[in-house]
Design an enzyme around this catalytic site. Structure first.
Site, PDB file in Angstrom:
ATOM      1  N   SER A  75      -5.134   4.796   8.812  1.00  0.00           N
ATOM      2  CA  SER A  75      -5.111   4.244   7.514  1.00  0.00           C
ATOM      3  C   SER A  75      -6.341   4.885   6.368  1.00  0.00           C
ATOM      4  O   SER A  75      -6.274   6.201   6.374  1.00  0.00           O
ATOM      5  CB  SER A  75      -5.197   2.954   7.377  1.00  0.00           C
ATOM      6  OG  SER A  75      -4.666   2.595   6.056  1.00  0.00           O
ATOM      7  N   ASP A 141       6.220   0.524   7.311  1.00  0.00           N
ATOM      8  CA  ASP A 141       4.818   0.156   6.996  1.00  0.00           C
ATOM      9  C   ASP A 141       4.836  -0.373   5.708  1.00  0.00           C
ATOM     10  O   ASP A 141       5.297   0.153   4.570  1.00  0.00           O
ATOM     11  CB  ASP A 141       4.034   1.541   6.831  1.00  0.00           C
ATOM     12  CG  ASP A 141       2.719   1.398   6.715  1.00  0.00           C
ATOM     13  OD1 ASP A 141       1.968   0.300   6.254  1.00  0.00           O
ATOM     14  OD2 ASP A 141       1.835   2.137   7.518  1.00  0.00           O
ATOM     15  N   HIS A 168       1.821  -1.529  10.021  1.00  0.00           N
ATOM     16  CA  HIS A 168       0.921  -0.785   9.637  1.00  0.00           C
ATOM     17  C   HIS A 168       0.132  -0.578  10.744  1.00  0.00           C
ATOM     18  O   HIS A 168      -1.214  -0.237  10.565  1.00  0.00           O
ATOM     19  CB  HIS A 168       0.002  -1.532   8.477  1.00  0.00           C
ATOM     20  CG  HIS A 168      -0.929  -0.734   7.914  1.00  0.00           C
ATOM     21  ND1 HIS A 168      -0.616   0.637   7.370  1.00  0.00           N
ATOM     22  CD2 HIS A 168      -2.273  -0.731   7.843  1.00  0.00           C
ATOM     23  CE1 HIS A 168      -1.800   1.186   6.984  1.00  0.00           C
ATOM     24  NE2 HIS A 168      -2.732   0.391   7.051  1.00  0.00           N
TER      25      HIS A 168
END
Length: 186
Positions: A75, A141, A168
Protein backbone atom coordinates in the site's frame (compact mmCIF):
# COMPACT_ATOMS: atom_id res chain seq x y z
CA UNK A 1 18.47 -20.72 11.15
CA UNK A 2 21.76 -20.16 9.40
CA UNK A 3 21.22 -18.11 6.29
CA UNK A 4 22.29 -20.08 3.25
CA UNK A 5 22.15 -17.28 0.73
CA UNK A 6 23.34 -13.71 0.49
CA UNK A 7 19.82 -12.68 -0.48
CA UNK A 8 18.13 -10.35 1.97
CA UNK A 9 14.54 -9.19 2.08
CA UNK A 10 13.09 -5.99 3.46
CA UNK A 11 9.33 -5.84 3.97
CA UNK A 12 7.72 -2.39 4.27
CA UNK A 13 4.26 -1.97 5.77
CA UNK A 14 1.72 0.69 4.87
CA UNK A 15 -0.56 3.23 6.48
CA UNK A 16 -1.80 2.42 10.00
CA UNK A 17 0.19 -0.84 10.06
CA UNK A 18 3.15 -2.19 12.01
CA UNK A 19 5.65 -4.99 11.37
CA UNK A 20 3.44 -7.28 13.47
CA UNK A 21 0.32 -6.82 11.34
CA UNK A 22 -1.34 -8.69 8.50
CA UNK A 23 0.91 -11.12 6.56
CA UNK A 24 4.27 -9.43 7.13
CA UNK A 25 5.51 -11.70 9.94
CA UNK A 26 4.31 -14.79 8.09
CA UNK A 27 6.31 -13.76 5.03
CA UNK A 28 9.44 -13.03 7.09
CA UNK A 29 9.19 -16.49 8.71
CA UNK A 30 8.76 -18.17 5.32
CA UNK A 31 11.77 -16.35 3.89
CA UNK A 32 13.89 -17.10 6.95
CA UNK A 33 12.94 -20.80 6.61
CA UNK A 34 14.49 -20.94 3.13
CA UNK A 35 17.64 -19.11 4.18
CA UNK A 36 16.73 -15.56 3.12
CA UNK A 37 17.29 -13.02 5.87
CA UNK A 38 14.11 -10.93 6.28
CA UNK A 39 13.62 -7.64 8.09
CA UNK A 40 10.42 -5.63 8.67
CA UNK A 41 11.38 -2.13 9.79
CA UNK A 42 8.78 -0.06 11.62
CA UNK A 43 8.03 3.10 9.67
CA UNK A 44 7.52 6.18 11.87
CA UNK A 45 4.06 7.18 13.07
CA UNK A 46 2.08 4.91 10.72
CA UNK A 47 -1.27 6.40 11.80
CA UNK A 48 -0.14 9.86 10.70
CA UNK A 49 2.67 9.23 8.22
CA UNK A 50 5.07 11.97 7.29
CA UNK A 51 6.46 11.59 3.78
CA UNK A 52 9.96 12.84 4.65
CA UNK A 53 10.20 10.66 7.78
CA UNK A 54 9.11 7.53 5.93
CA UNK A 55 11.49 8.17 3.06
CA UNK A 56 14.37 8.79 5.49
CA UNK A 57 13.65 5.51 7.30
CA UNK A 58 13.47 3.60 4.02
CA UNK A 59 16.72 5.19 2.84
CA UNK A 60 18.44 4.31 6.13
CA UNK A 61 17.15 0.73 6.03
CA UNK A 62 17.51 -0.05 2.33
CA UNK A 63 20.30 2.25 1.19
CA UNK A 64 21.48 1.38 -2.29
CA UNK A 65 20.15 -2.11 -3.01
CA UNK A 66 22.06 -4.81 -4.79
CA UNK A 67 21.08 -7.74 -6.99
CA UNK A 68 20.64 -9.95 -3.89
CA UNK A 69 18.15 -7.50 -2.35
CA UNK A 70 14.42 -8.25 -2.25
CA UNK A 71 11.93 -5.50 -1.43
CA UNK A 72 8.30 -6.21 -0.60
CA UNK A 73 5.98 -3.30 0.11
CA UNK A 74 2.30 -2.89 0.88
CA UNK A 75 0.00 0.00 0.00
CA UNK A 76 1.48 3.37 1.06
CA UNK A 77 4.78 1.62 1.68
CA UNK A 78 4.95 0.97 -2.09
CA UNK A 79 4.89 4.68 -2.89
CA UNK A 80 7.50 5.45 -0.23
CA UNK A 81 9.81 2.69 -1.51
CA UNK A 82 9.42 3.81 -5.12
CA UNK A 83 10.27 7.37 -4.12
CA UNK A 84 13.46 6.17 -2.45
CA UNK A 85 14.44 4.12 -5.50
CA UNK A 86 13.78 7.15 -7.73
CA UNK A 87 16.37 9.15 -5.75
CA UNK A 88 19.18 6.68 -6.35
CA UNK A 89 21.96 7.84 -8.63
CA UNK A 90 24.84 6.01 -10.19
CA UNK A 91 24.70 2.31 -10.90
CA UNK A 92 22.27 0.30 -8.78
CA UNK A 93 20.38 -2.93 -9.25
CA UNK A 94 17.52 -4.37 -7.22
CA UNK A 95 16.97 -8.11 -7.50
CA UNK A 96 13.25 -8.37 -6.75
CA UNK A 97 10.50 -5.82 -6.11
CA UNK A 98 7.05 -6.98 -5.02
CA UNK A 99 4.32 -4.35 -4.66
CA UNK A 100 1.04 -5.30 -2.99
CA UNK A 101 -1.91 -2.91 -3.51
CA UNK A 102 0.53 -0.32 -4.79
CA UNK A 103 -0.44 3.06 -6.16
CA UNK A 104 0.96 6.48 -7.07
CA UNK A 105 -2.31 8.43 -7.30
CA UNK A 106 -4.49 9.97 -4.61
CA UNK A 107 -6.94 7.59 -2.96
CA UNK A 108 -10.62 8.62 -2.91
CA UNK A 109 -11.14 6.50 0.24
CA UNK A 110 -8.27 8.20 2.13
CA UNK A 111 -8.07 11.93 1.38
CA UNK A 112 -6.08 12.27 4.63
CA UNK A 113 -3.12 10.90 2.63
CA UNK A 114 -3.36 13.46 -0.20
CA UNK A 115 -0.37 15.41 1.13
CA UNK A 116 1.77 12.26 1.31
CA UNK A 117 0.74 11.15 -2.18
CA UNK A 118 0.99 14.58 -3.83
CA UNK A 119 3.64 14.83 -6.50
CA UNK A 120 3.69 11.11 -7.32
CA UNK A 121 7.06 9.67 -8.27
CA UNK A 122 9.22 9.48 -11.41
CA UNK A 123 9.18 5.86 -12.61
CA UNK A 124 10.28 6.19 -16.23
CA UNK A 125 13.58 4.29 -16.06
CA UNK A 126 13.21 2.47 -12.76
CA UNK A 127 12.44 -0.90 -14.32
CA UNK A 128 15.86 -0.80 -16.01
CA UNK A 129 17.41 -1.26 -12.55
CA UNK A 130 15.11 -4.00 -11.25
CA UNK A 131 15.57 -7.61 -12.27
CA UNK A 132 12.06 -8.78 -11.34
CA UNK A 133 8.91 -6.74 -10.60
CA UNK A 134 5.74 -8.39 -9.30
CA UNK A 135 2.55 -6.47 -8.62
CA UNK A 136 -0.40 -7.93 -6.75
CA UNK A 137 -3.87 -6.57 -6.25
CA UNK A 138 -7.23 -7.86 -5.22
CA UNK A 139 -10.38 -7.64 -7.29
CA UNK A 140 -12.28 -6.04 -4.40
CA UNK A 141 -9.86 -3.63 -2.70
CA UNK A 142 -11.99 -0.98 -0.92
CA UNK A 143 -9.00 1.31 -0.25
CA UNK A 144 -6.82 1.26 -3.38
CA UNK A 145 -8.98 1.10 -6.50
CA UNK A 146 -7.82 -1.75 -8.74
CA UNK A 147 -7.39 0.77 -11.58
CA UNK A 148 -4.77 2.60 -9.46
CA UNK A 149 -2.67 -0.56 -9.11
CA UNK A 150 -3.15 -1.37 -12.79
CA UNK A 151 -1.87 2.11 -13.70
CA UNK A 152 1.20 1.62 -11.52
CA UNK A 153 1.86 -1.68 -13.28
CA UNK A 154 1.66 0.03 -16.69
CA UNK A 155 4.08 2.74 -15.53
CA UNK A 156 6.55 0.04 -14.45
CA UNK A 157 5.87 -2.11 -17.53
CA UNK A 158 4.90 -4.99 -15.25
CA UNK A 159 2.00 -7.41 -15.17
CA UNK A 160 -0.53 -7.61 -12.36
CA UNK A 161 -1.44 -10.75 -10.46
CA UNK A 162 -5.01 -10.62 -9.17
CA UNK A 163 -5.77 -12.36 -5.88
CA UNK A 164 -9.57 -12.77 -5.78
CA UNK A 165 -11.44 -11.64 -2.69
CA UNK A 166 -8.40 -10.43 -0.74
CA UNK A 167 -9.67 -6.89 -0.09
CA UNK A 168 -6.73 -4.66 0.85
CA UNK A 169 -4.65 -7.65 2.00
CA UNK A 170 -5.29 -6.89 5.68
CA UNK A 171 -5.75 -9.32 8.55
CA UNK A 172 -9.26 -7.85 8.82
CA UNK A 173 -9.83 -9.09 5.26
CA UNK A 174 -8.73 -12.56 6.39
CA UNK A 175 -5.24 -12.22 4.87
CA UNK A 176 -2.63 -13.38 7.39
CA UNK A 177 -0.52 -15.27 4.86
CA UNK A 178 0.16 -14.38 1.26
CA UNK A 179 1.71 -17.26 -0.69
CA UNK A 180 1.75 -15.37 -4.04
CA UNK A 181 4.27 -12.91 -2.54
CA UNK A 182 6.46 -15.74 -1.27
CA UNK A 183 6.27 -17.37 -4.71
CA UNK A 184 7.28 -14.10 -6.39
CA UNK A 185 10.36 -13.86 -4.20
CA UNK A 186 11.63 -17.45 -4.25
Amino acid sequence: MAFTTSRRAVIFHGYRATPDDHWFGWLAEQLDSVGISAHIPPLPDPASPNRDCWEAEIAATLGTPGPDTIVVAHSLGCLAVLRHLATLTGPWQLGTLVLVSGFVDRLPALPVLDGFVAGGVMLSTMQDHIESISILRSDDDPIVPPAHTDRLARLLDASVQIVPGAGHFLAGDGVTSLPPVFDAVT
